[in-house]
Design a protein around this motif. Structure first.
Motif, PDB file in Angstrom:
ATOM      1  N   GLN A 112       9.983 -34.691   1.978  1.00  0.00           N
ATOM      2  CA  GLN A 112       9.224 -35.685   2.733  1.00  0.00           C
ATOM      3  C   GLN A 112       8.020 -35.039   3.413  1.00  0.00           C
ATOM      4  N   ALA A 113       8.226 -33.866   3.984  1.00  0.00           N
ATOM      5  CA  ALA A 113       7.135 -33.154   4.643  1.00  0.00           C
ATOM      6  C   ALA A 113       6.064 -32.771   3.628  1.00  0.00           C
ATOM      7  N   ALA A 114       6.486 -32.316   2.466  1.00  0.00           N
ATOM      8  CA  ALA A 114       5.528 -31.958   1.418  1.00  0.00           C
ATOM      9  C   ALA A 114       4.782 -33.190   0.937  1.00  0.00           C
ATOM     10  N   GLY A 115       5.488 -34.305   0.844  1.00  0.00           N
ATOM     11  CA  GLY A 115       4.854 -35.553   0.427  1.00  0.00           C
ATOM     12  C   GLY A 115       3.842 -36.037   1.440  1.00  0.00           C
ATOM     13  N   ASP A 116       4.157 -35.891   2.729  1.00  0.00           N
ATOM     14  CA  ASP A 116       3.217 -36.287   3.774  1.00  0.00           C
ATOM     15  C   ASP A 116       1.966 -35.420   3.713  1.00  0.00           C
ATOM     16  N   ALA A 117       2.140 -34.136   3.438  1.00  0.00           N
ATOM     17  CA  ALA A 117       1.009 -33.210   3.393  1.00  0.00           C
ATOM     18  C   ALA A 117       0.101 -33.493   2.206  1.00  0.00           C
ATOM     19  N   SER A 118       0.680 -34.001   1.120  1.00  0.00           N
ATOM     20  CA  SER A 118      -0.130 -34.221  -0.078  1.00  0.00           C
ATOM     21  C   SER A 118      -0.316 -35.702  -0.377  1.00  0.00           C
ATOM     22  N   ALA A 119      -0.165 -36.552   0.627  1.00  0.00           N
ATOM     23  CA  ALA A 119      -0.311 -37.996   0.416  1.00  0.00           C
ATOM     24  C   ALA A 119      -1.664 -38.293  -0.200  1.00  0.00           C
ATOM     25  N   GLY A 120      -1.620 -39.071  -1.238  1.00  0.00           N
ATOM     26  CA  GLY A 120      -2.848 -39.445  -1.909  1.00  0.00           C
ATOM     27  C   GLY A 120      -3.337 -38.409  -2.893  1.00  0.00           C
ATOM     28  N   ALA A 121      -2.670 -37.296  -3.007  1.00  0.00           N
ATOM     29  CA  ALA A 121      -3.098 -36.253  -3.940  1.00  0.00           C
ATOM     30  C   ALA A 121      -2.896 -36.733  -5.368  1.00  0.00           C
ATOM     31  N   GLN A 122      -3.687 -36.229  -6.257  1.00  0.00           N
ATOM     32  CA  GLN A 122      -3.584 -36.565  -7.673  1.00  0.00           C
ATOM     33  C   GLN A 122      -3.269 -35.300  -8.450  1.00  0.00           C
ATOM     34  N   SER A 123      -2.539 -35.450  -9.507  1.00  0.00           N
ATOM     35  CA  SER A 123      -2.310 -34.336 -10.410  1.00  0.00           C
ATOM     36  C   SER A 123      -2.614 -34.808 -11.820  1.00  0.00           C
ATOM     37  N   THR A 124      -2.761 -33.881 -12.719  1.00  0.00           N
ATOM     38  CA  THR A 124      -3.114 -34.212 -14.091  1.00  0.00           C
ATOM     39  C   THR A 124      -1.889 -34.080 -14.971  1.00  0.00           C
ATOM     40  N   SER A 125      -1.618 -35.095 -15.789  1.00  0.00           N
ATOM     41  CA  SER A 125      -0.486 -35.054 -16.695  1.00  0.00           C
ATOM     42  C   SER A 125      -0.854 -34.253 -17.933  1.00  0.00           C
ATOM     43  N   HIS A 126       0.128 -34.042 -18.794  1.00  0.00           N
ATOM     44  CA  HIS A 126      -0.103 -33.242 -20.000  1.00  0.00           C
ATOM     45  C   HIS A 126      -1.122 -33.878 -20.932  1.00  0.00           C
ATOM     46  N   ASP A 127      -1.363 -35.197 -20.820  1.00  0.00           N
ATOM     47  CA  ASP A 127      -2.361 -35.835 -21.674  1.00  0.00           C
ATOM     48  C   ASP A 127      -3.707 -36.021 -20.970  1.00  0.00           C
ATOM     49  N   GLY A 128      -3.845 -35.428 -19.779  1.00  0.00           N
ATOM     50  CA  GLY A 128      -5.115 -35.458 -19.070  1.00  0.00           C
ATOM     51  C   GLY A 128      -5.280 -36.624 -18.113  1.00  0.00           C
ATOM     52  N   ALA A 129      -4.334 -37.558 -18.065  1.00  0.00           N
ATOM     53  CA  ALA A 129      -4.445 -38.710 -17.172  1.00  0.00           C
ATOM     54  C   ALA A 129      -4.141 -38.296 -15.737  1.00  0.00           C
ATOM     55  N   GLN A 130      -4.821 -38.949 -14.795  1.00  0.00           N
ATOM     56  CA  GLN A 130      -4.561 -38.691 -13.381  1.00  0.00           C
ATOM     57  C   GLN A 130      -3.360 -39.528 -12.945  1.00  0.00           C
ATOM     58  N   VAL A 131      -2.377 -38.888 -12.318  1.00  0.00           N
ATOM     59  CA  VAL A 131      -1.211 -39.599 -11.811  1.00  0.00           C
ATOM     60  C   VAL A 131      -1.011 -39.206 -10.359  1.00  0.00           C
ATOM     61  N   PRO A 132      -0.520 -40.109  -9.521  1.00  0.00           N
ATOM     62  CA  PRO A 132      -0.290 -39.754  -8.120  1.00  0.00           C
ATOM     63  C   PRO A 132       0.811 -38.703  -8.005  1.00  0.00           C
ATOM     64  N   GLU A 133       0.671 -37.841  -7.020  1.00  0.00           N
ATOM     65  CA  GLU A 133       1.694 -36.829  -6.740  1.00  0.00           C
ATOM     66  C   GLU A 133       2.859 -37.526  -6.045  1.00  0.00           C
ATOM     67  N   ILE A 134       4.063 -37.317  -6.527  1.00  0.00           N
ATOM     68  CA  ILE A 134       5.260 -37.931  -5.967  1.00  0.00           C
ATOM     69  C   ILE A 134       6.085 -36.839  -5.313  1.00  0.00           C
ATOM     70  N   ALA A 135       6.593 -37.094  -4.090  1.00  0.00           N
ATOM     71  CA  ALA A 135       7.286 -36.060  -3.318  1.00  0.00           C
ATOM     72  C   ALA A 135       8.653 -35.704  -3.866  1.00  0.00           C
ATOM     73  N   GLY A 136       9.615 -36.611  -3.907  1.00  0.00           N
ATOM     74  CA  GLY A 136      10.963 -36.205  -4.284  1.00  0.00           C
ATOM     75  C   GLY A 136      11.845 -37.366  -4.673  1.00  0.00           C
ATOM     76  N   GLY A 137      13.091 -37.062  -4.981  1.00  0.00           N
ATOM     77  CA  GLY A 137      14.065 -38.055  -5.372  1.00  0.00           C
ATOM     78  C   GLY A 137      14.143 -38.191  -6.874  1.00  0.00           C
TER      79      GLY A 137
END
Length: 152
Positions: free
Chosen positions: A116-141
């Motif tokens: 949860q703390a990591a998710g709060d720190a990176s809220a709104g962050a984007q990462s790149t998937s293996h096919d180059g698409a931008q996907v939101p960073e998801i914290a956990g679960g």
């Protein structure tokens, strides 16, 4: 041995100072459920309603509380499940099993709250998937693990 085989659910804003036996006081505002031990010893039992503790579900006019209530710190050491307002006695646990569950619970809390703390720190962050698409960073679960597996 269980003395109260049924429990009445009462939704309250604040838990009263004096608890009636056979009543599960539920405060959604404070995320907790409180009752007197169903074995009849009279001890107060507090079950926090959090992602890492107990879950309360409603079924019409009845409630269920999961996982089981293990009163390992009380002299009675009672163990039961509340399912649809019925109190179902569960078997006793050995000291080793209790200690193992305490360790598992602490690890689950540490993992959940660090995610949860990591998710709060990176809220709104984007990462790149293996096919180059931008996907939101998801914290956990489990959903986050599935999304990382699908898109990561």
């Amino acid at each position: 041995m269980i003395r109260h085989h049924r429990i009445e659910a009462r939704f309250v804003t604040e838990v009263p100072r004096d608890l009636d036996s056979g009543v599960l006081y539920i405060s959604t505002e404070y995320g907790t459920a409180v009752h007197r031990c169903c074995c009849g010893c009279g001890q107060e039992v507090v079950t926090p309603l959090t992602p890492t503790d107990w879950k309360l579900s409603t079924h019409g006019n009845t409630v269920s509380l999961w996982p089981s209530v293990g009163n390992w710190n009380l002299p009675c050491r009672s163990h039961y499940v509340i399912r649809r307002n019925r109190v179902i006695e569960a078997g006793p646990w050995t000291q080793g099993r209790i200690e193992s569950e305490i360790r598992r619970d602490k690890a689950a809390k540490a993992s959940y709250y660090s995610q949860q703390a990591a998710g709060d720190a990176s809220a709104g962050a984007q990462s790149t998937s293996h096919d180059g698409a931008q996907v939101p960073e998801i914290a956990g679960g489990w959903l986050a693990r599935l999304l990382r597996w699908l898109f990561g």
